[in-house]
Design a protein around this motif. Structure first.
Motif, PDB file in Angstrom:
ATOM      1  N   SER A   1       5.567   4.190   6.732  1.00 36.01           N
ATOM      2  CA  SER A   1       6.084   3.866   8.213  1.00 36.01           C
ATOM      3  C   SER A   1       7.967   3.910   8.212  1.00 36.01           C
ATOM      4  CB  SER A   1       4.973   3.630   9.092  1.00 36.01           C
ATOM      5  OG  SER A   1       5.048   2.649   8.779  1.00 36.01           O
ATOM      6  N   SER A   2       8.068   2.977   7.474  1.00 32.15           N
ATOM      7  CA  SER A   2       9.675   2.315   7.333  1.00 32.15           C
ATOM      8  C   SER A   2      10.474   2.274   6.195  1.00 32.15           C
ATOM      9  CB  SER A   2       9.267   1.102   8.492  1.00 32.15           C
ATOM     10  OG  SER A   2      10.749   1.487   8.618  1.00 32.15           O
ATOM     11  N   GLN A   3      10.976   2.946   5.769  1.00 34.55           N
ATOM     12  CA  GLN A   3      11.389   3.339   4.674  1.00 34.55           C
ATOM     13  C   GLN A   3      12.249   1.237   4.904  1.00 34.55           C
ATOM     14  OE1 GLN A   3      14.805   6.592   4.329  1.00 34.55           O
ATOM     15  NE2 GLN A   3      16.139   5.248   5.213  1.00 34.55           N
ATOM     16  N   ASP A   4      12.509   1.183   5.245  1.00 37.27           N
ATOM     17  CA  ASP A   4      13.281  -0.411   5.545  1.00 37.27           C
ATOM     18  C   ASP A   4      12.201  -1.898   5.074  1.00 37.27           C
ATOM     19  OD1 ASP A   4      15.982   0.977   5.672  1.00 37.27           O
ATOM     20  OD2 ASP A   4      15.431   0.688   7.772  1.00 37.27           O
ATOM     21  N   ILE A   5      11.258  -0.950   5.523  1.00 36.76           N
ATOM     22  CA  ILE A   5       9.373  -2.596   4.924  1.00 36.76           C
ATOM     23  C   ILE A   5       9.646  -2.656   4.005  1.00 36.76           C
ATOM     24  CG2 ILE A   5       7.985  -3.833   6.133  1.00 36.76           C
ATOM     25  CD1 ILE A   5      10.483  -3.890   8.452  1.00 36.76           C
ATOM     26  N   PHE A   6       8.893  -3.573   3.299  1.00 32.78           N
ATOM     27  CA  PHE A   6       8.420  -3.539   2.188  1.00 32.78           C
ATOM     28  C   PHE A   6       7.579  -4.877   1.933  1.00 32.78           C
ATOM     29  CE2 PHE A   6      12.343  -5.095   0.582  1.00 32.78           C
ATOM     30  CZ  PHE A   6      11.843  -6.561  -0.744  1.00 32.78           C
ATOM     31  N   ILE A   7       6.500  -5.392   1.415  1.00 30.59           N
ATOM     32  CA  ILE A   7       6.384  -6.765   0.838  1.00 30.59           C
ATOM     33  C   ILE A   7       5.615  -6.955  -0.752  1.00 30.59           C
ATOM     34  CG2 ILE A   7       4.889  -7.088   2.788  1.00 30.59           C
ATOM     35  CD1 ILE A   7       2.514  -5.692   1.457  1.00 30.59           C
ATOM     36  N   SER A   8       6.128  -8.375  -0.866  1.00 28.62           N
ATOM     37  CA  SER A   8       5.184  -8.778  -2.384  1.00 28.62           C
ATOM     38  C   SER A   8       4.643  -9.720  -2.162  1.00 28.62           C
ATOM     39  CB  SER A   8       7.095  -9.092  -2.682  1.00 28.62           C
ATOM     40  OG  SER A   8       7.739 -10.467  -2.202  1.00 28.62           O
ATOM     41  N   GLY A   9       3.876  -9.822  -3.699  1.00 27.53           N
ATOM     42  CA  GLY A   9       2.774 -11.221  -3.195  1.00 27.53           C
ATOM     43  C   GLY A   9       3.465 -11.362  -4.628  1.00 27.53           C
ATOM     44  N   SER A  10       3.521 -13.013  -4.602  1.00 25.82           N
ATOM     45  CA  SER A  10       3.515 -13.901  -6.094  1.00 25.82           C
ATOM     46  C   SER A  10       2.646 -15.038  -5.953  1.00 25.82           C
ATOM     47  CB  SER A  10       5.160 -14.263  -5.114  1.00 25.82           C
ATOM     48  OG  SER A  10       5.196 -15.178  -6.546  1.00 25.82           O
ATOM     49  N   TYR A  11       2.793 -15.710  -7.177  1.00 27.68           N
ATOM     50  CA  TYR A  11       1.737 -16.718  -7.793  1.00 27.68           C
ATOM     51  C   TYR A  11       2.475 -17.310  -7.398  1.00 27.68           C
ATOM     52  CZ  TYR A  11      -0.270 -13.834 -11.707  1.00 27.68           C
ATOM     53  OH  TYR A  11      -1.249 -12.873 -12.219  1.00 27.68           O
ATOM     54  N   ASP A  12       2.487 -17.888  -6.271  1.00 28.08           N
ATOM     55  CA  ASP A  12       2.986 -19.072  -5.820  1.00 28.08           C
ATOM     56  C   ASP A  12       2.248 -19.267  -4.548  1.00 28.08           C
ATOM     57  OD1 ASP A  12       4.285 -17.658  -4.208  1.00 28.08           O
ATOM     58  OD2 ASP A  12       6.267 -18.028  -4.106  1.00 28.08           O
ATOM     59  N   HIS A  13       1.656 -18.407  -4.321  1.00 27.32           N
ATOM     60  CA  HIS A  13       0.258 -18.044  -3.481  1.00 27.32           C
ATOM     61  C   HIS A  13       0.823 -17.660  -2.164  1.00 27.32           C
ATOM     62  CE1 HIS A  13      -2.296 -21.342  -5.271  1.00 27.32           C
ATOM     63  NE2 HIS A  13      -1.947 -20.831  -5.846  1.00 27.32           N
ATOM     64  N   THR A  14       1.908 -16.845  -2.006  1.00 23.25           N
ATOM     65  CA  THR A  14       2.313 -16.119  -0.388  1.00 23.25           C
ATOM     66  C   THR A  14       2.803 -14.444  -0.600  1.00 23.25           C
ATOM     67  OG1 THR A  14       5.415 -16.360  -1.289  1.00 23.25           O
ATOM     68  CG2 THR A  14       4.135 -18.347   0.060  1.00 23.25           C
ATOM     69  N   VAL A  15       2.391 -14.090   0.533  1.00 28.29           N
ATOM     70  CA  VAL A  15       3.024 -12.768   0.251  1.00 28.29           C
ATOM     71  C   VAL A  15       4.267 -12.983   1.677  1.00 28.29           C
ATOM     72  CG1 VAL A  15       2.615 -10.529   0.842  1.00 28.29           C
ATOM     73  CG2 VAL A  15       0.707 -11.643   0.089  1.00 28.29           C
ATOM     74  N   LYS A  16       5.581 -12.402   1.365  1.00 28.01           N
ATOM     75  CA  LYS A  16       6.217 -12.622   1.675  1.00 28.01           C
ATOM     76  C   LYS A  16       6.642 -10.725   2.404  1.00 28.01           C
ATOM     77  CE  LYS A  16       8.317 -16.012   0.225  1.00 28.01           C
ATOM     78  NZ  LYS A  16       9.011 -17.287   0.748  1.00 28.01           N
ATOM     79  N   MET A  17       7.343 -10.411   3.708  1.00 25.23           N
ATOM     80  CA  MET A  17       7.619  -8.949   4.079  1.00 25.23           C
ATOM     81  C   MET A  17       8.807  -9.410   4.231  1.00 25.23           C
ATOM     82  SD  MET A  17       6.105  -7.239   7.707  1.00 25.23           S
ATOM     83  CE  MET A  17       5.063  -6.527   6.781  1.00 25.23           C
ATOM     84  N   TYR A  18      10.262  -8.127   4.060  1.00 19.00           N
ATOM     85  CA  TYR A  18      11.092  -7.961   4.241  1.00 19.00           C
ATOM     86  C   TYR A  18      11.588  -6.674   5.239  1.00 19.00           C
ATOM     87  CZ  TYR A  18      10.983 -11.098  -0.188  1.00 19.00           C
ATOM     88  OH  TYR A  18      10.225 -12.048  -1.088  1.00 19.00           O
ATOM     89  N   ASP A  19      12.994  -6.854   5.735  1.00 23.76           N
ATOM     90  CA  ASP A  19      13.230  -6.215   5.640  1.00 23.76           C
ATOM     91  C   ASP A  19      14.736  -5.777   5.768  1.00 23.76           C
ATOM     92  OD1 ASP A  19      15.046  -4.421   7.551  1.00 23.76           O
ATOM     93  OD2 ASP A  19      14.149  -4.655   9.253  1.00 23.76           O
TER      94      ASP A  19
END
Length: 504
Positions: A173-191
Motif C-alpha cells: 500500500s506504500s512503496q516507501d515502507i518495508f520491514i526486516s527481521g533479524s536473528y538479533d530478535h528484532t523486527v524493524k520498520m523503515y521509511d
C-alpha cells in the motif's frame, strides 16, 4: 415370536466439519518433485498461468501449475541460490545467493538480465518495490540494501541490525515502507524517504519470516515456535500465537488476505482466520517444511521441504449440481383402480407387510452363530472398526466371546490378532480389546510354537509396550504440570523446580 432387534453400532465422537475444513480438503492429491538439496523458497507468479518458482541448490526451477511439469531452469549461480521472488507483473524474477550477489531474470525468455553486487554476506531474501524500478535485499552482512534496477546501483544501505537478516517484506500500500527481521530478535520498520528505521519491536527469538498485511496497517513476525501480530501505529503487540512445536520457517497469506498460513519444521502448515488467529485447518507433509506459498484465489498450494521434496497441490474445481432427471414414460399410462370406493368409519385397512433386511453379522447373531458373526466383521474391520467393536461387545454381553474366538487357525486367527494389535492403543476401544487380548493369550498361549502365531503375539506385545511407554510419559508431564501449579500458588521459583525435576 419376538422380532430380532438390530445391533446398535458403537459410535465414537466425530470431528465437526467446518467450512474451512471442507474448503481446504478440496486440494487435490499432491504432485511431488525431488530436487537436489533443500528447497529454500517457493513463490507463485502473480499472473496467469501462475507458474511457481522453486529456489534450491544453485538454480531457480520453474514449474507449470497447468501441466505439473518442469519448465526451463534459471541458472548462472556460482553457489546456492536463495529467495527467488516474482515481480508483480510476473515478467521479472530476482534471487539472492550465498556469494551475496543478486541476479535478475527475464522470466518469459529465461535469461539473466542484470547482476547486483555489493553485499558482504549471503543474501537470503529479496523484494520488489511496487514502483517496478527498485528492489530490496536482506543480507547476512546485517544490512538491507535498496537497488535501482535500470542502473544496477545501490541507492541506500540500512545498517541497524546486529545479526543476520533472514526475513523482509515491503508494503503493497506504500512503496516507501518495508520491514526486516533479524536473528538479533528484532523486527524493524523503515521509511525509505528518511533512510532509517521508524519503529523496532522485540520478537524475543530469531526471526525467520515477516509479512505486512495488504492494507499496510499491521505486520506479522515469526520466529521460534511463536507468531506475533504488531500494530505499528500503537506500537504494541496485538496477538501472540504458539501453534507449532518446532520453529516456524515461512508465512504467507491465502484466500485473498482472509487467511494466514504458517509452515514449520514440525511438518505442518497451519491455516488461521485473521480475525481471531485461531487455527481453522492443518495440512500435513512428510518432511520439515522450509517454505510455503499460495497462488491467486487459492488455485494451488506449493510447499518446499528440507529433504528436497517440492509439493504442488491444485484446488479442485467444484462440480456444478446436476439437474434432477425426471423419468418420463411415454409408452405407459398408470391408472388407479377402485378409486370410486367411498371410505366409511367401518372401513378396515390391512397394513402392508414388509420384510426387514438384516446385515450379514446380524443374520449370524440372530441364529446364534457367534464365530461366523465375528468373522463377517473382521474382514472389513480396518474400514469400520466401530462395527467390529460393536459385535465383540454384543458377544461379550451374551457370554459367548470365548466360543467365537476358540479353535481358530491360519488366516482367521491372524486377522483377529491384526485387528487387536492395530486398535488396542486406541483409547476408544482399549477397554474392550484388553479383555479380548487376555482371552487370546489364554486360548492360544500353548500354541506359541507356531512361528506365525508367535510373530503376531510379539507385535501385540510391542503395541502394548508402546502404550505403557506413552502412559509413563503422560504421568511425567502431569507431574511437571502439578509442580508448576503448586509453585504458582506457593510463590516458589518455577525454573528452580523444573531444574530439580530434570526438565531443564
Amino acid at each position: 415370536m419376538t422380532e430380532f432387534k438390530s445391533l446398535e453400532i458403537f459410535e465414537s465422537p466425530q470431528t465437526v466439519q467446518t467450512e474451512d475444513n471442507i474448503y481446504w480438503e478440496n486440494l487435490g492429491f499432491p504432485n511431488t518433485f525431488k530436487e537436489f538439496g533443500a528447497i529454500d523458497f517457493v513463490d507463485f507468479s502473480p499472473k496467469e498461468p501462475y507458474n511457481v518458482a522453486v529456489t534450491c541448490g544453485a538454480k531457480v526451477q520453474l514449474y507449470s501449475t497447468f501441466s505439473n511439469e518442469a519448465l526451463p531452469t534459471l541458472k548462472r549461480f556460482k553457489e546456492e541460490a536463495y529467495g527467488g521472488v516474482f515481480r508483480k507483473d510476473g515478467n521479472l524474477l530476482v534471487a539472492g545467493s550465498k556469494d551475496g550477489w543478486l541476479r535478475l531474470y527475464d522470466v518469459p525468455r529465461h535469461r539473466l538480465l542484470r547482476t547486483f553486487t555489493g553485499h558482504g554476506g549471503a543474501t537470503h531474501r529479496c523484494a520488489f518495490v511496487p514502483d517496478y524500478v527498485h528492489m530490496l535485499s536482506f543480507s547476512d552482512d546485517k544490512t538491507v540494501a535498496l537497488w535501482d534496477i535500470p542502473t544496477e546501483k545501490k541507492l541506500k544501505s540500512f545498517e541497524e541490525h546486529k545479526d543476520y537478516i533472514r526475513a523482509g517484506a515491503i508494503s503493497q500500500s506504500s512503496q516507501d515502507i518495508f520491514i526486516s527481521g533479524s536473528y538479533d530478535h528484532t523486527v524493524k520498520m523503515y521509511d525509505i524517504r528518511t533512510g532509517s528505521s521508524v519503529m523496532s519491536v522485540d520478537h524475543e527469538s530469531p526471526v525467520d519470516s515477516v509479512l505486512i498485511f495488504p492494507s499496510g496497517g499491521l505486520f506479522i513476525s515469526a520466529g521460534g515456535t511463536s507468531l506475533k501480530v504488531w500494530d505499528p501505529v500503537a506500537g504494541r503487540m496485538l496477538a501472540h500465537v504458539i501453534p507449532h512445536h518446532k520453529a516456524i520457517t515461512s508465512l504467507c497469506f491465502a484466500s485473498n488476505g482472509r487467511r494466514l498460513m504458517s509452515a514449520s519444521l514440525d511438518r505442518h502448515v497451519k491455516i488461521y482466520d485473521i480475525t481471531s488467529y485461531e487455527v481453522v485447518h492443518t495440512l500435513t507433509y512428510p518432511s520439515p517444511i522450509l517454505s510455503v506459498a499460495v497462488a491467486h484465489d487459492d488455485k494451488a498450494v506449493a510447499v518446499g521441504m528440507a529433504d528436497g521434496i517440492f509439493s504442488l497441490r491444485q484446488m479442485k474445481t467444484p462440480k456444478p449440481p446436476e439437474e434432477s432427471k425426471q423419468k418420463k414414460n411415454l409408452y405407459h399410462r398408470y391408472r388407479l383402480y377402485d378409486t370410486d370406493i367411498k371410505l366409511t368409519d367401518d372401513t378396515i385397512f390391512v397394513p402392508e407387510k414388509t420384510r426387514k433386511k438384516y446385515r450379514k453379522y446380524e443374520v449370524y447373531l440372530r441364529s446364534f452363530q457367534s464365530s461366523k458373526a465375528l468373522n463377517s466383521v473382521l474382514g472389513g474391520g480396518g474400514k469400520s472398526p466401530e462395527v467390529t467393536i460393536s459385535v465383540i461387545m454384543e458377544l461379550i454381553r451374551r457370554g459367548c466371546i470365548r466360543a467365537a474366538m476358540a479353535e481358530r487357525e491360519g488366516e482367521s486367527l491372524v486377522v483377529l490378532l491384526k485387528f487387536v494389535t492395530k486398535y488396542i492403543g486406541d483409547p476408544r476401544y482399549m477397554r474392550v480389546l484388553i479383555d479380548v487380548g487376555l482371552i487370546l493369550l489364554e486360548l492360544y498361549g500353548p500354541k506359541f510354537g507356531n512361528p506365525e502365531i508367535r510373530k503376531m503375539f510379539q507385535s501385540l506385545s510391542q503395541a502394548v509396550d508402546d502404550q505403557i511407554l506413552y502412559l509413563k510419559e503422560m504421568e511425567e508431564i502431569q507431574a511437571v504440570i502439578q509442580t508448576i501449579l503448586v509453585s504458582t500458588y506457593s510463590g516458589e521459583d518455577t525454573e528452580e523446580i523444573l531444574m530439580s525435576s530434570g526438565i531443564l
